[in-house]
Motif scaffolding. Structure first.
Motif: not given
Length: 217
Positions: A104, A153-154, A101, A184, A157, A181, A97, A205
């Motif tokens: 992104h 991006q979602e 991140k 995030y 994830l 999401p 993760l 997280k």
């Protein structure tokens, strides 16, 4: 396409990965090479550091048999870590993760964010490989508008979380992340140009991990 590299002083500086495809996939390899050249220029540790031009492999008569290119860094699949305990799996999730991140925050999307597309180098750095070719990797100003960037991006994830759970539990049941999401994306927007909110990220997280473990098999 000219070779593209950034400074690499690691012990693997003279070791390359060779990617070879048959002739039918030559154009895809050329497209991947162009994509990787852009990524190398970003000069970050979780992206490729070197890509060579694509080399055609042909018969004496000129028939295209295949093509290949060299890549750095080299590493083992993150799947070879083979965690033994829940705590070990949680550490792996948090690590992957983290690199998602960071990807992104550069406004780069992967398009196929799975554990299969992460390698761990000898210095224990996670590096993304095999980006989806149908998505331009670099910022919304060049290829994706803000809405498209958010969607991808979602998607990254959700893909990563569900792929992780598949390897963790051996189940393909979908993880319902609820409003995570959205949280995030809010985190990404708040931390683009400021010092990262570490406590917020750690909490997010942990919530993702809880969502994974709550799904019954």
């Amino acid at each position: 396409i000219k070779p593209c590299e950034r400074n690499n002083e690691s012990q693997d500086a003279n070791i390359y990965a060779l990617k070879v495809v048959d002739g039918h996939h030559y154009n895809n390899l050329e497209a991947e090479c162009r994509r990787l050249v852009d990524l190398v220029k970003l000069n970050v540790e979780f992206l490729p550091t070197y890509v060579s031009p694509v080399k055609r492999i042909s018969t004496n008569s000129g028939e295209l048999l295949g093509a290949g290119m060299l890549l750095q860094p080299v590493g083992n699949s993150v799947l070879e870590i083979r965690p033994k305990t829940d705590n070990d799996w949680q550490y792996v999730l948090f690590d992957v993760l983290d690199v998602l991140k960071e990807l992104h925050l550069l406004k780069v999307v992967h398009g196929d964010a799975r554990l299969e597309n992460l390698i761990r180098t000898s210095s224990r750095q996670l590096v993304w490989i095999d980006f989806r070719l149908s998505i331009e990797p670099v910022s919304s100003s060049e290829s994706l508008n803000d809405g498209e960037l958010t969607i991808y991006q979602e998607w990254d994830l959700n893909s990563l979380v569900n792929n992780f759970r598949h390897h963790y539990r051996g189940s393909k049941k979908v993880v319902n992340l609820g409003n995570l999401p959205e949280q995030y994306m809010n985190y990404l927007s708040r931390n683009e140009s400021s010092m990262p909110d570490v406590s917020c990220w750690q909490s997010l997280k942990a919530s993702i991990w809880n969502s994974i473990t709550r799904v019954s098999d």
